[in-house]
Scaffold this motif. Sequence first.
Motif, short mmCIF file in Angstrom:
data_model
loop_
_atom_site.label_atom_id
_atom_site.label_comp_id
_atom_site.label_asym_id
_atom_site.label_seq_id
_atom_site.Cartn_x
_atom_site.Cartn_y
_atom_site.Cartn_z
N LEU A 1 0.74 -1.15 -0.33
CA LEU A 1 0.13 -0.10 0.21
C LEU A 1 0.77 1.30 -0.23
O LEU A 1 0.70 2.00 -0.59
CB LEU A 1 -0.70 -0.11 0.95
CG LEU A 1 -2.01 1.01 1.15
CD1 LEU A 1 -3.00 1.15 0.40
CD2 LEU A 1 -2.37 0.65 2.84
N ILE B 1 -4.28 -3.52 -5.95
CA ILE B 1 -5.67 -3.48 -4.66
C ILE B 1 -4.68 -4.44 -3.82
O ILE B 1 -4.60 -6.00 -3.24
CB ILE B 1 -6.62 -4.08 -4.84
CG1 ILE B 1 -7.19 -3.73 -6.29
CG2 ILE B 1 -7.32 -3.70 -3.61
CD1 ILE B 1 -7.90 -2.00 -6.27
N ASN C 1 -8.00 3.59 -8.85
CA ASN C 1 -6.89 3.28 -9.98
C ASN C 1 -7.62 3.83 -11.33
O ASN C 1 -7.79 3.64 -12.75
CB ASN C 1 -6.55 1.64 -9.56
CG ASN C 1 -5.54 1.70 -8.84
OD1 ASN C 1 -4.65 2.20 -8.74
ND2 ASN C 1 -5.72 -0.10 -8.54
N PHE D 1 -4.43 6.60 3.09
CA PHE D 1 -4.45 5.09 3.22
C PHE D 1 -3.54 4.77 4.39
O PHE D 1 -3.93 3.22 5.31
CB PHE D 1 -3.73 4.55 2.27
CG PHE D 1 -4.58 4.42 0.85
CD1 PHE D 1 -5.72 3.67 0.95
CD2 PHE D 1 -4.50 5.53 -0.73
CE1 PHE D 1 -6.26 3.28 -0.82
CE2 PHE D 1 -5.26 5.11 -1.24
CZ PHE D 1 -6.03 4.13 -1.27
N GLN E 1 -8.71 2.30 -2.98
CA GLN E 1 -8.10 1.86 -4.35
C GLN E 1 -8.65 1.73 -5.54
O GLN E 1 -7.99 2.24 -7.08
CB GLN E 1 -7.40 0.47 -3.80
CG GLN E 1 -6.02 1.43 -2.91
CD GLN E 1 -5.49 -0.49 -2.70
OE1 GLN E 1 -4.30 -1.18 -3.67
NE2 GLN E 1 -6.06 -1.08 -1.09
N ASN F 1 -10.92 -0.25 2.08
CA ASN F 1 -9.54 0.23 2.05
C ASN F 1 -9.08 -0.23 -0.19
O ASN F 1 -8.47 0.35 -0.86
CB ASN F 1 -8.14 -1.15 2.71
CG ASN F 1 -7.15 -1.49 1.78
OD1 ASN F 1 -6.16 0.33 1.37
ND2 ASN F 1 -6.18 -2.31 1.50
N SER F 2 -9.97 -1.55 -0.55
CA SER F 2 -10.22 -1.84 -0.90
C SER F 2 -10.64 -1.43 -2.24
O SER F 2 -10.74 -1.03 -3.72
CB SER F 2 -10.44 -3.48 -1.19
OG SER F 2 -11.21 -4.41 -2.15
N LYS G 1 2.79 2.15 -3.36
CA LYS G 1 1.83 3.01 -4.01
C LYS G 1 1.34 4.43 -4.54
O LYS G 1 1.89 5.19 -3.42
CB LYS G 1 0.32 2.53 -4.10
CG LYS G 1 -0.42 1.56 -3.66
CD LYS G 1 -1.91 1.30 -3.14
CE LYS G 1 -3.02 1.83 -4.62
NZ LYS G 1 -3.23 1.00 -5.12
#
Lengths: 586, 300
Positions: free
Chosen positions: A91, B148, A179, A113, A175, A171-172, A94
Amino acid sequence: MSSKKPTNPFEYEAAVNFATDELIEYFVEDHNYSRFIQSGRNIFIVGERGCGKSMTLLYNSFQKQIRKAEVEKRNFDYSRIGVYVPCTNTLFFKKESELVNNPFKASVLSEHFFVLAIAYELVSVLSSIENSCSKEKEQELKSELNYILNIDLPEDIPIFKALARYFQKLNSETQNQVNNSEESTSDKCVSFYSLVIPILQIVKSIEKLKDTHFLFLIDDAHDLNSHQIKALNSWIAYRDHSDFSFKVAIAKVRKHSYITSSGSSILEGHDFLTIDMEKPYQNKFSDFGLWAKDILERRLEKFGLETKDANKFFPTNPKVEEEMKYWENVVRNKAQEIYKGQDNYAKKISDFVYKYARAEYFRNRSSKANLPQYSGWDTIVNLSTGVVRNLLYPCYWMYDKEYSTISDKEKDSKEIQVQFIRPAYQDEIIKDKSKELWGKIENDLFNNIDNCSTKQATQIKNFFEQLALLFKERLMSPESSEPRAITFSISARQEVSESQNNEIDEWLRISKEALILYDRKSSSKEFGGKETIYVPNRLLFPDRGLDVIGQHSRVSIRAAEIYEAATKGKKINNKEVSQQTLFDYE
Amino acid sequence: MSNTVLITVLSWEERYILGLEKNINAFNPSLVILFKYLNPLTAEWKIGNYTKTQSLLQSNLIEVEIDSSKPSETWFIFLKAFSNHCKGKNILIDISTMTREAIWLSLYNCRLNGCKTDYIYYKPKGYSGEWISRDPGKPRFLYKMSGIAKLGAPSLLLITGGYDIQRLDSLIYNFEPKQTMLFFQNGEEPRNKENFNLSQELLRAKYNIGLMYEYDAYDTDSSFDLIVDKLKQRENGNSESYLESYNIILNSLGAKTSAITLFNIWLKHPHVALSYIPSKEYNKEYSFGIGDEYTGSITF
């Protein structure tokens, strides 16, 4: 993590790879400042790789401390709970925040994050606490979470497990949003104040945790991005630290910023304390010497070896010991003649012996002799340059060599016991590893170190060659007043241009990242300010026949000399070197 | 003239210009987008190939400058170039002398713009046996292809073509993975066999790496199957597969075609991350001539 019996007492795995029981057994709390971690102060733990930062933080984590209490058959003290947060999770690698054109939005995303990582580790710890609250209390807490944070948790899952799942999902989702959206942002971001502090307040209503102080153990914080570092500094600046504090491990080589999100600074002494994990003194009476002995002897004991005394396990070559004693006597006799009838006679004699006895041994070896023999516990501790991993590294290979020899001879024996490492093997490994380290300077710097060109690698190699030569000349010269000075400082920076100074700074940065150079702060005698003392990794010295046991002195080298040595391979002029006695390390 | 847009990156290598000539003859592209890395160290070496490129293509050429030290700027440059010139077109990417960053950015943008995408790779006729590049920067994740990440999960670093010990060092040093999985180029060539055995020994001793396999980098389909199969295996004592329990970082160090395989893995499993190591120093004499070609299509 499953526990496997190590095959070598000196395994030097990264701390995170140690099984819980091994880590508890191997960690030594004495002779360092690791007990500070349990205080309520904010603390920065500074040092290069291998000096024990991660080990110290992990040791203080809840998972290790509760196991320790269990092993020691005592109740766990809930007044301190350590939450270990590694910043090496992917994480943190990124970089999408760099695509956000609004700095505020980029900082919100970065903090989000980081906060999720902290919150996740916090609730993971809380979910592992048995019987922390009744079913009724859980329902009450879930209602509060729903009311205060709008987090709706399922009824059939324990509260902290459910929260961990919720954070994982959030969190998922964020992201995915980042993205897949053009703006690279998310509308679901949380902050420390909007998530962690309310959760802590809710958690404190649990009877068992009402007096708990949470220690957030942030490891490898140098891997955080600039927004995250500013956010962390802002939390450190938060005035009320009764419920939580931060213990932050950072690498020394990368300059840490102490600026907060609002642009102000956090101050040492006021907002935080610093613990330098690298130790300036490595002699057997220093804190590091005692700590190192504890570490080694604990490992010998836990491994079930009969010899538990580090001095006996790593004996000095008797011939070298005898010769050293001989030259010590020669030097002592000389000192007695020089200082006969003077004040402070005993001290003067002992200072003289301290300065010159070992040097005399090196000077009076036959010119046809090979490199000196290196062995003995004191030599090994000094070779470490005050870094635990450097201490264990040669020991690991020495043990392996000794074990292989014995097992070749005693093939049928089930229990092979290494009683000690023979001095010849110690010497062989020390020289091999010393040669390897020089090889690393020659061949690997430009490949392994971030932003090191082949040109810079050559310049660094040139400089280290000239530095070793300088130290050797000083050791061998009867005129040297401080013959075993093996650290240096840089003087007369003003004599070289700004760009040359920048080049020197880059060589120092690369050398420190490559762990061939360490630095310490010291009080400057001339100006009363702080001065940086540079300490080459002492494992470099045996390959050049230098004494690894130095004295409390540094060699002051002019910046121009360093520049010429690095760029032209020019010898550092011994005559232009000044010495300053150094008893003022911090 | 076909409806094909050719994507290529200017290089000093012979196979770049020989490959470009072949591509023009075989595919007759309506447009060539030439990405040019700004690098003062290699600028002079590229002059010859650049002049030839201009005379070969004239008005069918679009030149785009990029700077490897400015990844966010590069991201937006690729985004703009593809959205302006490639929407709905047939794209041929010549990956022979491209950086992994450029390969993956091109593929990502092809997907974004609904392009029918093929790639072509020309091996050089031979290698000088020397290093190709040095002075690596810090390894980085690709924007938006960074996966992810699961909270609290350990990392697994998967590397194709692991003979380059120095780069391996850099990756392991920076990412500190709990597990490392390596795929080495197979083949009967004594050089490969020797390298495989030597590297295995070294890597076991140095990093305690146990997950090492051989694969054929030029066969992207079988490579894909093999790598995914290994990722779907369960670790000893773990009820979940590597793919489920780890945060996976993919890195390609070997033949460029392995970058295609890794991109395909990312397409199928977007929670894994693609990473690359930027380089600043290159060897002019690394390769010579042009050899076998390998082609394929990407299905998004």
